[in-house]
Design a protein around this motif. Structure first.
Motif, short mmCIF file in Angstrom:
data_model
loop_
_atom_site.label_atom_id
_atom_site.label_comp_id
_atom_site.label_asym_id
_atom_site.label_seq_id
_atom_site.Cartn_x
_atom_site.Cartn_y
_atom_site.Cartn_z
N VAL A 103 0.83 -1.20 0.00
CA VAL A 103 0.00 0.00 0.00
C VAL A 103 0.87 1.25 0.00
N LEU A 104 1.93 1.26 0.81
CA LEU A 104 2.83 2.42 0.87
C LEU A 104 3.49 2.67 -0.49
N ILE A 105 3.87 1.60 -1.17
CA ILE A 105 4.49 1.75 -2.49
C ILE A 105 3.47 2.29 -3.50
N GLY A 106 2.25 1.81 -3.41
CA GLY A 106 1.22 2.33 -4.31
C GLY A 106 1.04 3.82 -4.15
N VAL A 107 1.09 4.29 -2.91
CA VAL A 107 0.90 5.73 -2.65
C VAL A 107 2.17 6.51 -2.98
N GLY A 108 3.32 5.99 -2.55
CA GLY A 108 4.56 6.73 -2.70
C GLY A 108 5.19 6.67 -4.07
N TRP A 109 4.97 5.57 -4.78
CA TRP A 109 5.64 5.39 -6.08
C TRP A 109 4.70 5.45 -7.27
N LEU A 110 3.46 5.03 -7.07
CA LEU A 110 2.55 4.93 -8.21
C LEU A 110 1.48 6.01 -8.23
N GLY A 111 1.52 6.91 -7.27
CA GLY A 111 0.58 8.02 -7.28
C GLY A 111 -0.82 7.66 -6.85
N GLU A 112 -1.00 6.54 -6.15
CA GLU A 112 -2.32 6.18 -5.64
C GLU A 112 -2.67 7.07 -4.45
N GLU A 113 -3.95 7.19 -4.15
CA GLU A 113 -4.40 8.05 -3.07
C GLU A 113 -5.25 7.27 -2.08
N LEU A 114 -5.12 7.64 -0.81
CA LEU A 114 -5.90 7.00 0.25
C LEU A 114 -6.98 7.96 0.74
N ASP A 115 -8.06 7.36 1.24
CA ASP A 115 -9.10 8.16 1.88
C ASP A 115 -8.62 8.52 3.28
N THR A 116 -8.40 9.81 3.52
CA THR A 116 -7.83 10.26 4.79
C THR A 116 -8.88 10.92 5.68
N SER A 117 -10.12 10.54 5.51
CA SER A 117 -11.16 11.09 6.38
C SER A 117 -10.93 10.60 7.81
N PRO A 118 -11.36 11.37 8.82
CA PRO A 118 -11.13 10.96 10.22
C PRO A 118 -11.67 9.58 10.55
N ALA A 119 -12.86 9.26 10.06
CA ALA A 119 -13.44 7.95 10.35
C ALA A 119 -12.60 6.83 9.73
N GLN A 120 -12.13 7.06 8.51
CA GLN A 120 -11.31 6.06 7.83
C GLN A 120 -10.00 5.84 8.58
N LEU A 121 -9.34 6.93 8.96
CA LEU A 121 -8.07 6.82 9.68
C LEU A 121 -8.25 6.15 11.03
N ALA A 122 -9.35 6.46 11.70
CA ALA A 122 -9.61 5.83 13.00
C ALA A 122 -9.79 4.33 12.85
N GLY A 123 -10.53 3.94 11.82
CA GLY A 123 -10.71 2.51 11.58
C GLY A 123 -9.40 1.81 11.24
N GLU A 124 -8.56 2.47 10.43
CA GLU A 124 -7.27 1.88 10.07
C GLU A 124 -6.37 1.74 11.29
N CYS A 125 -6.37 2.75 12.16
CA CYS A 125 -5.55 2.67 13.39
C CYS A 125 -6.04 1.55 14.30
N LEU A 126 -7.35 1.41 14.42
CA LEU A 126 -7.90 0.34 15.25
C LEU A 126 -7.53 -1.03 14.68
N ALA A 127 -7.64 -1.17 13.37
CA ALA A 127 -7.27 -2.44 12.73
C ALA A 127 -5.79 -2.73 12.92
N ALA A 128 -4.95 -1.69 12.81
CA ALA A 128 -3.52 -1.88 13.02
C ALA A 128 -3.22 -2.33 14.44
N LEU A 129 -3.94 -1.76 15.41
CA LEU A 129 -3.75 -2.18 16.80
C LEU A 129 -4.13 -3.64 17.00
N VAL A 130 -5.19 -4.08 16.31
CA VAL A 130 -5.59 -5.49 16.40
C VAL A 130 -4.50 -6.40 15.85
N VAL A 131 -3.90 -5.99 14.72
CA VAL A 131 -2.81 -6.78 14.13
C VAL A 131 -1.63 -6.85 15.08
N ILE A 132 -1.23 -5.71 15.62
CA ILE A 132 -0.08 -5.69 16.53
C ILE A 132 -0.36 -6.51 17.78
#
Length: 323
Positions: free
Chosen positions: A247-276
């Motif tokens: 995903v980072l390569i898609g954004v950093g190298w290929l010009g892809e864009e992520l949805d950075t809305s607060p709800a989206q970021l909160a969900g991603e952080c929560l999912a990351a905490l579950v993985v960790i």
């Protein structure tokens, strides 16, 4: 072909692909413990593993799993296929336990399933919009990411080579996951170049970089399996880091864009905490299992025999001669 029929093909193919990757990881991890320990990134490890049937089984399982993954992606959307593929963590834990003659540990399986669920949620939420489709890379814009990933890989390899702590396995797994993710990201570039012509990839350095990074990542994965006593922690780290780097390569190298809305970021952080948290659970439970097995082995080694043969002079002590 309608969506329902496509999913009937894609979903079983994705599950079979995950099972294949799980079997490959378990078989390769077991085979690496049947050969002499080699330095990190030494090609001699692969040479010795080629003579091990269990490792060859893992290699065949990898090829079969890749075939099913391609079939799944051909018929089903990435949002459905990718979450199913990450269940390979649970399959690896089950196959590794069966190969060692133990029952699959419930807590490790729970951690593997939580890891798969958290990672799947993260990927679904962080799914980037389409970027470059012509195989171009933003070299200057992607340079900071390239440097950061290179520092992580080199740092992990140096740490693993410098210490004998159990954490060196996680460092090797982290480096492997980064290299796998970079390979997957660059493969996106190559597929974009193929749309311009079959000879187009040969005109750019990306293909040649993949031919170097891909084998290094595979060799490092074998070092990772050899360094660890249990396969689940290593596979959990590799499986989690790989798509995140993609995903980072898609954004950093290929010009892809992520949805950075607060709800989206909160969900991603929560999912990351579950993985960790799930990886921490797998690692902690794995260490406890290894300590328990070591204690049993020490107890068996120190235990006195339950039957001792009679001494030859036992009868003299009672006023008679032993016959």
């Amino acid at each position: 072909m309608d969506t329902g029929t496509a999913l009937v093909i894609a979903v079983p193919a994705a599950v079979l692909g995950a099972a294949g990757f799980g079997l490959a990881s378990a078989a390769q991890q077991r085979a690496t413990h049947e050969v002499a320990v080699t330095p990190t990134l030494s090609p001699r490890l692969i040479v010795e593993l080629l003579a091990r049937p269990m490792w060859l089984l893992g290699l065949v399982a990898t090829i079969v799993a890749l075939f099913f993954q391609i079939v799944a992606l051909a018929f089903g959307p990435l949002a459905v296929v990718q979450p199913l593929l990450v269940t390979g963590v649970a399959f690896a834990a089950v196959f590794a336990a069966l190969m060692s003659g133990h029952r699959p540990d419930p807590l490790i399986l729970l951690g593997a399933l939580l890891c798969a669920a958290g990672l799947s949620t993260f990927l679904l939420l962080a799914r980037p919009t389409a970027g470059s489709t012509d195989g171009d890379i933003d070299l200057w814009g992607g340079l900071p990411l390239a440097i950061a990933l290179a520092v992580v890989v080199v740092g992990c390899i140096f740490y693993a080579a410098s210490v004998e702590h159990p954490s060196r396995v996680l460092a090797l797994a982290l480096a492997t996951g980064v290299l796998y993710g970079v390979t997957a990201g660059l493969m996106k570039v190559i597929t974009g170049q193929l749309r311009l012509g079959l000879d187009e990839p040969f005109r750019h350095p990306v293909l040649y970089i993949v031919c170097i990074i891909g084998p290094i990542g595979f060799l490092l994965s074998q070092n990772t399996f050899q360094a660890g006593q249990l396969v689940a922690p290593a596979v959990a780290v590799i499986t989690s880091v790989d798509p995140v780097v993609g995903v980072l390569i898609g954004v950093g190298w290929l010009g892809e864009e992520l949805d950075t809305s607060p709800a989206q970021l909160a969900g991603e952080c929560l999912a990351a905490l579950v993985v960790i948290g799930s990886i921490a659970l797998i690692v902690a439970r794995g260490h406890r299992i290894l300590r328990h097995r070591a204690a049993i082995a020490d107890s068996a080694a120190n235990q006195l025999p339950t039957y001792l043969p009679p001494r030859r002079d036992a009868g003299v002590q009672h006023g008679r001669i032993s016959g």
